[in-house]
Design a protein around this motif. Structure first.
Motif, short mmCIF file in Angstrom:
data_model
loop_
_atom_site.label_atom_id
_atom_site.label_comp_id
_atom_site.label_asym_id
_atom_site.label_seq_id
_atom_site.Cartn_x
_atom_site.Cartn_y
_atom_site.Cartn_z
N UNK A 44 -24.34 -6.84 -12.05
CA UNK A 44 -23.90 -6.99 -13.43
C UNK A 44 -25.06 -7.20 -14.40
N UNK A 45 -26.04 -8.08 -14.12
CA UNK A 45 -27.19 -8.19 -15.04
C UNK A 45 -27.96 -6.88 -15.18
N UNK A 46 -28.13 -6.17 -14.07
CA UNK A 46 -28.80 -4.87 -14.15
C UNK A 46 -27.97 -3.88 -14.96
N UNK A 47 -26.68 -3.92 -14.78
CA UNK A 47 -25.80 -3.02 -15.51
C UNK A 47 -25.86 -3.28 -17.01
N UNK A 83 -28.12 -5.01 -2.01
CA UNK A 83 -27.89 -4.67 -3.41
C UNK A 83 -29.21 -4.62 -4.18
N UNK A 84 -30.14 -5.53 -3.89
CA UNK A 84 -31.44 -5.50 -4.55
C UNK A 84 -32.19 -4.21 -4.23
N UNK A 85 -32.14 -3.80 -2.97
CA UNK A 85 -32.78 -2.53 -2.59
C UNK A 85 -32.08 -1.36 -3.26
N UNK A 86 -30.77 -1.43 -3.36
CA UNK A 86 -30.03 -0.34 -3.99
C UNK A 86 -30.37 -0.23 -5.48
N UNK A 87 -30.52 -1.37 -6.16
CA UNK A 87 -30.86 -1.35 -7.59
C UNK A 87 -32.21 -0.67 -7.80
N UNK A 88 -33.17 -0.97 -6.95
CA UNK A 88 -34.49 -0.33 -7.07
C UNK A 88 -34.38 1.18 -6.82
N UNK A 89 -33.63 1.56 -5.78
CA UNK A 89 -33.45 2.99 -5.51
C UNK A 89 -32.63 3.66 -6.61
N UNK A 90 -31.74 2.89 -7.21
CA UNK A 90 -30.91 3.44 -8.28
C UNK A 90 -31.77 3.86 -9.48
N UNK A 91 -32.85 3.13 -9.72
CA UNK A 91 -33.76 3.49 -10.81
C UNK A 91 -34.42 4.84 -10.53
#
Length: 546
Positions: free
Chosen positions: A223-226, A344-352
């Protein structure tokens, strides 16, 4: 008789005039397709010079609490301009350096907005730092750099080559280049779209019930990343659990250190992509796989683990992220928040990387707010470029199919896009406008411009290429117009032929009458010569001698 012929002639000519002057034009008008008049020359000029009207300006405020530098902003501006002119730019852009204005900054902070700020800090060394949670660039300087007048150049170099690194690298052209490099690895990043669906799936190779604390993980990490990336991309999210599906990953147990290319020969992710239905055009997937006990009692041997993580991660180009767990789940297992948080932290980095924000695998996001702000500006220019390309493709399509309909709605969409483009360019070119909210507004406008252009190009009548060629028009209407034309013109021709015949009969009658009169006159002459008097038929006899 003559008056009757004249009347019939007038009626026939009236039918011909009605047919030619009213019937034919009316038929042509009713069967002619509507083609709105598009601004072809203007769009062609835009296509040939896509960014000639753009001079994108980014305001930067210089702040110094230790020393008062009354003209530091002017000195930095000169050095910034010199650096930007050292390379050929694909898009004309610049930094506008202003002295720190506390009133403007406080007003922006009060409304939840911010600007780019350079904070000068006196220290024992010269360097810079980009904080993680702001758009501030901290420049450290010492007295020596001030005395040697090197500080303005160092500030300018920090801004151009580090703070605005993405713009500098993306819009600067090499001597043999005519187009900028891609923002990110196009083989990995999905096509940009302001609305993207995010699908999260947990796959269990067994049928035992499983629960996962995905809600808490999304709330605390995603949510914070979103919220941070929401001006650039709006996510919609769904989560699901699937049983008896481990993608047959056990077939890779004999492979050491497999890559995605190795996995692609074994698994088929298309089944997962078709299980969800969403309205967004683009989607990114996160799939967490646990192997089944029957086929992987000892776990997946190819997954490299450590004390912290018992899973491996693979980026699937233009699709998403695949998390492969080494060991199967126990019966009635609960996948806890502590287990999901690192994933989820790894996914957020890959999502970038999948969104095109990061362009290398190992590069860290030093200041996400600065990077995302730069990505906004690059997306704005890319959207303007995409909009012009779409309009030019539409123009070429209408030239290629001259009988294709161009509805009024298409013209309205194009006009709306061009008007909004001019408004956006005024915003980009204004050196006094450049806060976070301004760039968000500009990005939304550029997205709307692309949407209007694509709406025009993919209009129903344009997309289906509905057109009615002239030869088809004649083929359809000739069975009606042919007999009608034959009847009208043959009737007129017969009328004129009939008049000519009657005229010849009149001439013949006059000739016969004249001949008859000549015959009578000849007979009278002969009669007189015989001694007839007063036109009486009498014969004189000689007198008797008695």
């Amino acid at each position: 008789m003559t008056s009757l012929i004249t009347l019939r002639k007038s009626v026939a000519l009236s039918f011909v005039a009605l047919y030619l002057l009213i019937g034919v034009p009316l038929w042509y008008k009713l069967t002619t397709i509507y083609r709105a008049s598009l601004p072809i020359e203007y769009i062609q000029d835009l296509y040939n010079n896509k960014f000639k009207e753009i001079h994108l300006t980014i305001p930067v405020f210089v702040k110094s609490d230790t020393y008062r530098f009354p003209d530091i902003h002017d000195a930095v501006q000169i050095q910034v301009n010199h650096l930007l002119r050292s390379k050929r730019q694909y898009v004309d852009w610049s930094l506008e350096i202003f002295p720190y204005n506390e009133t403007i900054i406080d007003q922006a902070t009060a409304r939840g907005d911010d600007y780019h700020i350079v904070d000068l800090v006196l220290d024992e060394f010269v360097g810079y730092n980009l904080p993680y949670d702001s758009k501030t660039t901290i420049v450290y300087f010492d007295d020596t750099s001030v005395a040697s007048n090197d500080l303005p150049f160092f500030i300018a170099q920090t801004l151009v080559e580090h703070t605005f690194e993405l713009e500098w690298n993306h819009w600067s052209l090499k001597p043999d280049q005519n187009e900028p490099e891609q923002l990110a690895n196009s083989d990995i990043a999905v096509n940009y779209n302001p609305n993207i669906h995010l699908s999260m799936s947990l796959l269990n190779g067994d049928g035992s019930p499983v629960a996962w604390e995905i809600d808490n993980t999304l709330k605390n990490i995603f949510t914070p990343f979103r919220e941070m990336i929401s001006p650039l991309v709006n996510f919609t999210v769904d989560a699901q659990i699937a049983y008896y599906n481990d993608l047959n990953l056990y077939q890779l147990n004999n492979v050491s250190n497999p890559t995605w290319h190795d996995l692609s020969h074994v698994i088929d992710l298309s089944e997962l992509s078709t299980t969800n239905y969403f309205v967004e055009q683009n989607a990114i997937n996160l799939v967490i796989v646990f192997p089944g006990k029957e086929t992987n009692l000892d776990g997946l041997q190819f997954v490299n683990t450590n004390e912290e993580n018992q899973w491996g991660s693979f980026i699937v180009p233009q699709w998403g992220v695949l998390i492969v767990n080494k060991s199967p789940l126990e019966d009635n297992a609960l996948v806890t928040e502590n287990y999901l948080n690192p994933i989820m932290l790894k996914f957020v980095k890959d999502l970038l990387r999948l969104l095109g924000v990061l362009d290398t695998k190992d590069k860290e996001l030093s200041s996400p707010y600065i990077v995302i702000d730069s990505v906004k500006r690059i997306r704005i220019i890319d959207n303007l470029n995409k909009a012009v390309e779409t309009l030019w493709s539409l123009i070429k399509l209408t030239h290629q199919f001259q009988q294709m309909a161009i509805p009024q709605e298409v013209l309205e969409d194009i006009t709306n896009a061009l008007d909004m483009r001019l408004e956006l360019i005024d915003l980009l070119n204004n050196p006094h406008v450049g806060s976070n909210m301004d760039w968000n507004k500009a990005l939304l406008m550029s997205n709307e411009i692309v949407k209007s252009c694509e709406k025009a190009f993919f209009h129903g009548e344009m997309l289906q290429q509905n057109f009615f060629p002239q030869e088809h028009k004649l083929a359809v209407y000739l069975p009606l117009l042919g007999p009608l034309s034959v009847v009208i013109f043959s009737g007129v021709k017969a009328l004129f032929n009939e008049k000519k015949s009657e005229s010849e009969e009149d001439i013949t009658s006059k000739d016969e009458k004249k001949g008859l009169e000549e015959d009578i006159a000849e007979e009278l002459k002969e009669t007189k010569e015989l001694g007839a008097i007063d036109d009486k038929d009498s014969i004189s006899t000689p007198a008797s001698t008695d």
